[in-house]
Enzyme design. Sequence first.
Site, PDB file in Angstrom:
ATOM      1  CG  ASN A 265      -1.720   1.210   1.421  1.00 31.14           C
ATOM      2  OD1 ASN A 265      -1.795   2.043   0.509  1.00 31.14           O
ATOM      3  ND2 ASN A 265      -2.351   1.359   2.576  1.00 31.14           N
TER       4      ASN A 265
ATOM      5  CE  LYS B 174      -0.230   3.261   4.662  1.00 28.43           C
ATOM      6  NZ  LYS B 174      -0.210   3.374   6.103  1.00 28.43           N
TER       7      LYS B 174
ATOM      8  CG  HIS C 185      -5.957   2.015   4.919  1.00 28.20           C
ATOM      9  ND1 HIS C 185      -5.548   2.970   5.824  1.00 28.20           N
ATOM     10  CD2 HIS C 185      -4.957   1.107   4.843  1.00 28.20           C
ATOM     11  CE1 HIS C 185      -4.336   2.646   6.259  1.00 28.20           C
ATOM     12  NE2 HIS C 185      -3.954   1.521   5.676  1.00 28.20           N
TER      13      HIS C 185
ATOM     14  CD  GLU D  66      -3.062   5.570   6.583  1.00 23.28           C
ATOM     15  OE1 GLU D  66      -2.999   5.638   5.344  1.00 23.28           O
ATOM     16  OE2 GLU D  66      -2.161   5.049   7.279  1.00 23.28           O
TER      17      GLU D  66
ATOM     18  CD  GLU E 190      -3.722  -2.429   7.261  1.00 16.66           C
ATOM     19  OE1 GLU E 190      -2.612  -2.692   6.794  1.00 16.66           O
ATOM     20  OE2 GLU E 190      -4.311  -1.361   7.026  1.00 16.66           O
TER      21      GLU E 190
ATOM     22  N   GLY F  86       2.057   2.322  10.776  1.00 12.40           N
ATOM     23  CA  GLY F  86       3.021   3.416  10.627  1.00 12.40           C
ATOM     24  C   GLY F  86       3.689   3.826  11.929  1.00 12.40           C
TER      25      GLY F  86
ATOM     26  CB  SER G 138       4.734  -1.691  12.045  1.00 15.81           C
ATOM     27  OG  SER G 138       4.329  -0.345  12.230  1.00 15.81           O
TER      28      SER G 138
HETATM   29  P1  PGA Z   1       2.521   0.294   7.674  1.00 18.49           P
HETATM   30  O1  PGA Z   1       1.110   0.499   6.954  1.00 18.49           O
HETATM   31  O2  PGA Z   1       3.090  -1.006   7.165  1.00 18.49           O
HETATM   32  O3  PGA Z   1       3.332   1.487   7.289  1.00 18.49           O
HETATM   33  O4  PGA Z   1       2.249   0.229   9.153  1.00 18.49           O
HETATM   34  C1  PGA Z   1       0.244  -0.577   6.720  1.00 18.49           C
HETATM   35  C2  PGA Z   1      -1.039  -0.066   6.137  1.00 18.49           C
HETATM   36  O5  PGA Z   1      -1.497   1.005   6.560  1.00 18.49           O
HETATM   37  O6  PGA Z   1      -1.645  -0.691   5.240  1.00 18.49           O
END
Ligand code: PGA
Length: 254
Positions: free
Chosen positions: A9, A11, A94, A96, A166, A172, A212
């Site tokens: 992803n 982003k 997601h 976010e 998640e 993140g 992460s």
């Molecule tokens: P990350 O993001 O691996 O940077 O924690 C995962 C995601 O949001 O899909």
Amino acid sequence: MRKPIIAGNWKMNMTPSECAKLIGELRPLVGHAACDVVVCPPFTGLAAAKAALAGSTIRLGAQNVHWAEKGAYTGEVSAAMLKELGVEFAIVGHSERRQYFGETDEGVNKRARAALAADITPIVCVGESLDQREAGETEARVGAQAKAAFKDMSAQEAVRVVVAYEPVWAIGTGRTATSEQAEETIAFIRAIVRELYGEAVAQAIRIQYGGSMNPKNAAELMAMPDIDGGLIGGASLKAADFLQVVHYSAEGTK
Ligand code: PGA
């Protein structure tokens, strides 16, 4: 039998030319992976990514999809638009999107169903916040999100969905769920699918971990019986890191 699936992803990162460059670095090395490998650039990078992927086994995903076929939805993108660009997967719900853009469980369900109708595989994200985990509400929250996502979906449709668990507090932050925490919640999601659709769908549906995930923890997470892959954010932007996650994940069909 479940084939692992690793999705990057990206982003809101990577211009079209940067997308093509990163794919150029990934494709010679990912070619033989025994798991499904998907990259999800921003909308503006999809066309350049598709061209750069020509002849590769790496597949293309988008980061969202709208539920309507077309119309007055400024800023949104339909499944047909994505399909014509060669998109085969779309992330929906997601955290976010839920946190910053007001996406609701109902919208996530509508987006997922629109993707399926266009023969695009939705990667449906669910996960609890830190407050919810600390209050012992993880299963209530994740269970409600999962049930809402599958609303009005047939078993034939549900089995094509990929779920990404998640935990919001792990995204993140560098703070990964332990492999036991991830396994426990993913097994719980599989139990919800069993309740809704029966054993065959529960055994076939793929459920990823995200938050992460990186070369240091991927092998341990992937060794868990219910974890079928990863949705990778930060580590998917570095070819070497993403490739290592792919290779740890390519070891076993579950
Ligand atoms: P990350 O993001 O691996 O940077 O924690 C995962 C995601 O949001 O899909």
